[in-house]
Write an enzyme that holds these catalytic residues in place. Sequence first.
Site, PDB file in Angstrom:
ATOM      1  N   TYR A  75     -44.986   5.396 -52.355  1.00 52.95           N
ATOM      2  CA  TYR A  75     -43.922   4.886 -53.212  1.00 52.95           C
ATOM      3  C   TYR A  75     -44.429   4.404 -54.559  1.00 52.95           C
ATOM      4  O   TYR A  75     -45.626   4.428 -54.826  1.00 52.95           O
ATOM      5  CB  TYR A  75     -43.172   3.770 -52.483  1.00 52.95           C
ATOM      6  N   ASP A 130     -44.997   1.326 -56.856  1.00 58.46           N
ATOM      7  CA  ASP A 130     -45.090  -0.131 -56.837  1.00 58.46           C
ATOM      8  C   ASP A 130     -45.488  -0.566 -58.238  1.00 58.46           C
ATOM      9  O   ASP A 130     -46.542  -0.173 -58.738  1.00 58.46           O
ATOM     10  CB  ASP A 130     -46.135  -0.582 -55.813  1.00 58.46           C
ATOM     11  N   GLU A 156     -48.358   4.294 -55.061  1.00 60.50           N
ATOM     12  CA  GLU A 156     -49.101   3.592 -54.016  1.00 60.50           C
ATOM     13  C   GLU A 156     -48.972   4.332 -52.691  1.00 60.50           C
ATOM     14  O   GLU A 156     -47.884   4.737 -52.296  1.00 60.50           O
ATOM     15  CB  GLU A 156     -48.575   2.154 -53.863  1.00 60.50           C
ATOM     16  N   SER A 162     -49.682   3.663 -48.753  1.00 65.43           N
ATOM     17  CA  SER A 162     -50.039   2.702 -47.706  1.00 65.43           C
ATOM     18  C   SER A 162     -50.287   3.494 -46.438  1.00 65.43           C
ATOM     19  O   SER A 162     -49.376   4.129 -45.908  1.00 65.43           O
ATOM     20  CB  SER A 162     -48.903   1.717 -47.447  1.00 65.43           C
TER      21      SER A 162
END
Lengths: 60, 493
Positions: free
Chosen positions: B87, B89, B94, B96
């Site tokens: 996504y 950020d 980013e 994760s």
Amino acid sequence: MADQTRKPKPKQDDTNPQAEEARASETSTEDVDELLDEIDEVLEANAEEFVRSYIQKGGE
Amino acid sequence: MAVPKICGIETEYGIVVKGPADFNPILTSSLLINAYATPAFRRVKWDYEEENPLRDARGFDRSGAETLPEEDSGLVNVILPNGARYYVDHAHPEYSSPECSNPRDVVVWDKAGERILEQSMSAAQRIAGEGERVFIYRNNSDGKGNSYGTHENYLVDRATPFPALVKHLIPFFVSRQVFTGAGKVGAENGAEQVDYQISQRADFFEVEVGLETTFKRPIVNTRDEPHADADVYRRLHVIVGDANMCEVPILLKTGTTALLLTMIEDDFITEDYSLRDPVRALRAVSHDPSLRTTIELSDGRKLTALELQWEYLRLAKKYAQDAELHPAMDDVLERWEGVLEGLEDDPMTLAGQLDWVAKLSLLRRYQERDGLSWGDAKMRMIDLQYHDVRRSRSLYWRLADAGQIERLVTDDEIAYAMDHPPTDTRAYFRGECLRRFSDVIVAASWDSLIFDIGEEPLRKVPTLEPTRGTKAHVQGLLDASPDAAALIHNLSA
């Protein structure tokens, strides 16, 4: 250099360890020099301008 | 009894577009992610319901105290079939990683993120405007006082008092830089000037403990957002690490930190290594690649970062004798010791294992050959390009592909992990559901999946237990469910 570093504890064997080491170091210096030539080819030109204009907004 | 150390890493990547016009990093990051994600995955929304980044582990809620990261749901935010979140950020793309059960898997799924960024970049480049070139870096600083993070996350027992975590984590984080650092030319953010330092991030930490991540950065972050059953767990959000290119430091930083947390949870550590001035010590350690700097402990002792790490290793080895640890931890302990020995002997012997040494070694070769000074722009260019995500251009990858840097995992494992979740955490259930039923999943998050099976209401499947939803738990159930409606039925049966 790197050849040695991948084996932090080189095993001592029957061969002359000093000669071994010298050979390894010679090869790896050549490798590194060749590598620098290779890197020259991919390294961004205009380093000064490139680095100066690399500005990020803070994240996290 | 310590809880399983489920862990993962979030990485914000640096992004820039060179071209005729100014670029907007948020739009470019969105473009990048959309260029990678297939439409089916783009449609699934992120479920924000359980998120509260301003809940503090010390027990209070600071909502409103800090400007929240604007996680506008309009921004791009996708869940990948490997269970990761990808996504925008702030102004960065980013990745994760999905939840992993052990540090070796963290290496695989974290490096999978790097490859995903590389593929996204190629895809974005194909649709970029004329004369525009996209660059992505897996580092943490622009060298001008702006930093973006690489955050580790660990599952921690809620019953462990937070002050016990803080007490042991601070000296550990200060000293672990000697193997976690990614190396940086110069200093910034008001820090004293140096030619080269061990960490990308040390210059940015200003307090010992706190909730913030974008200013007044703390060595121990108190964000209390477990993304799991909050009565049972915490998620320790570690913001003090660097983005590593080398695999050895990724394994070591997550492995050693997981071991330390396990020891704290089991109340195994009786020693007190509290530091007199941790923030200053963090910087001092980073600023001294000779590793000779000593740090003053609260009790007056003066130890080097290496000596502190030897203490932690000694404790961990003692602990491991009677503990049931994940098999990957054997390798962690062995490599931890090997790296400390190497650093003690001569740090340069680790040029094939640690980022900060590999980069320093490369910079020195350049200095020797070209007579460059530390202030030369080319030195900073080499620093930056070491972190390029393009395998053909990244200087890390030039070294690794020339066989000069040790790899721990294979390219095939990494490629597989781009599209497949780990099999032994809840990421398996999330990833498999997305792969099988993405057309009827409306939203998802770390701890939930929301299905629209064609009848009111929407069905939310909570996944609050990170150790469940594994392949062993749910493969049979998934295989017995030809569609999502059957799955929901089977889950409630």
